[in-house]
Design an enzyme around this catalytic site. Sequence first.
Site, mmCIF file in Angstrom:
data_model
loop_
_atom_site.group_PDB
_atom_site.id
_atom_site.type_symbol
_atom_site.label_atom_id
_atom_site.label_comp_id
_atom_site.label_asym_id
_atom_site.label_seq_id
_atom_site.Cartn_x
_atom_site.Cartn_y
_atom_site.Cartn_z
ATOM 1 N N VAL A 91 0.832 -1.209 0.000
ATOM 2 C CA VAL A 91 0.000 0.000 0.000
ATOM 3 C C VAL A 91 0.863 1.255 0.000
ATOM 4 C CG1 VAL A 91 -1.919 -1.179 1.167
ATOM 5 C CG2 VAL A 91 -0.172 -0.020 2.550
ATOM 6 N N ASP A 92 2.178 1.083 -0.284
ATOM 7 C CA ASP A 92 3.125 2.189 -0.117
ATOM 8 C C ASP A 92 3.298 3.081 -1.347
ATOM 9 O OD1 ASP A 92 4.894 0.623 -1.798
ATOM 10 O OD2 ASP A 92 5.608 -0.429 -0.011
ATOM 11 N N HIS A 109 -4.540 -4.313 -2.213
ATOM 12 C CA HIS A 109 -4.933 -4.007 -0.838
ATOM 13 C C HIS A 109 -5.106 -2.506 -0.604
ATOM 14 C CE1 HIS A 109 -3.092 -8.131 0.459
ATOM 15 N NE2 HIS A 109 -4.265 -8.251 -0.136
ATOM 16 N N CYS A 117 -13.737 7.469 3.559
ATOM 17 C CA CYS A 117 -14.775 7.539 4.593
ATOM 18 C C CYS A 117 -15.552 6.230 4.601
ATOM 19 C CB CYS A 117 -15.723 8.710 4.316
ATOM 20 S SG CYS A 117 -17.118 8.775 5.482
ATOM 21 N N THR A 183 6.652 -11.995 -1.348
ATOM 22 C CA THR A 183 5.361 -12.333 -0.757
ATOM 23 C C THR A 183 5.387 -13.766 -0.251
ATOM 24 O OG1 THR A 183 3.002 -12.693 -1.218
ATOM 25 C CG2 THR A 183 4.498 -12.804 -3.110
ATOM 26 N N ASN A 208 11.680 -15.080 -3.031
ATOM 27 C CA ASN A 208 11.307 -14.850 -1.634
ATOM 28 C C ASN A 208 12.273 -15.584 -0.718
ATOM 29 O OD1 ASN A 208 9.179 -13.535 0.016
ATOM 30 N ND2 ASN A 208 8.886 -15.599 0.819
#
Length: 249
Positions: A91-92, A109, A117, A183, A208
Amino acid sequence: MALVAILSGAGISTDSGIPDYRGPQGLWRKDPEAEKLVTYDFYMADPEIRRRSWQMRRTSATWGAEPNAAHRAVAELERSGTPVRVLTQNVDGLHQLAGLPSRKVLELHGTARETACTRCHARAPMAEALVRVEAGETDPPCTVCGGILKSATVMFGERLDPMVLSEAMAIAKACEVFVAVGTTLQVQPAASLAGIATEHGARLIVVNAEPTPYDELAEEIVREPIGTALPVLLKRFAASPDTDTPTPG
């Protein structure tokens, strides 16, 4: 030209100073209580949880983070002419800051860089809410309707945006190469994209540090540090300037 799909998780951003969640030094392992701060039901029911969440957002490592070599490598692959789509669990916003066009990034995500809101669904820059928190509002409400405000991320207990997930599944089905990087491939439904890709004939490459549930489906597994391994790996798929086709892997 071969479509390369890249599913990126928290591990791609650790070199930028953003901690992961489930790794050996992950946030949830260090402080299991922190998970409540991003769990929808706890967040909506408890003003104290919201207050702590806003303080966590205010001090987030995201705001000072810069794209690292892995993010830049993905952007360079796209600039080479190879069709690239990034499906990110992060989410960065660092893929976009590295130069990848926003339309080629699906944020599964959501994003920490905006607020949403919970009542009227109005969106606004996160920076605006954080200014209010700095000024003393411990739980700033929506400026449109007064509803409870949250980051525009998918919290635990919330569903992914069905349109975003549908588009991600279409990309997984259409790609010829699917790279899962940084991930654990444990969070569904995002993790299932790796399986969908292989079912439709894609080559799966897992980059990973820790084993994942999809390793047995992978054609290649890379355990080297992402910041050095991913740039080398992606160069194999860069379009040749002479032939405008990907270099064979």
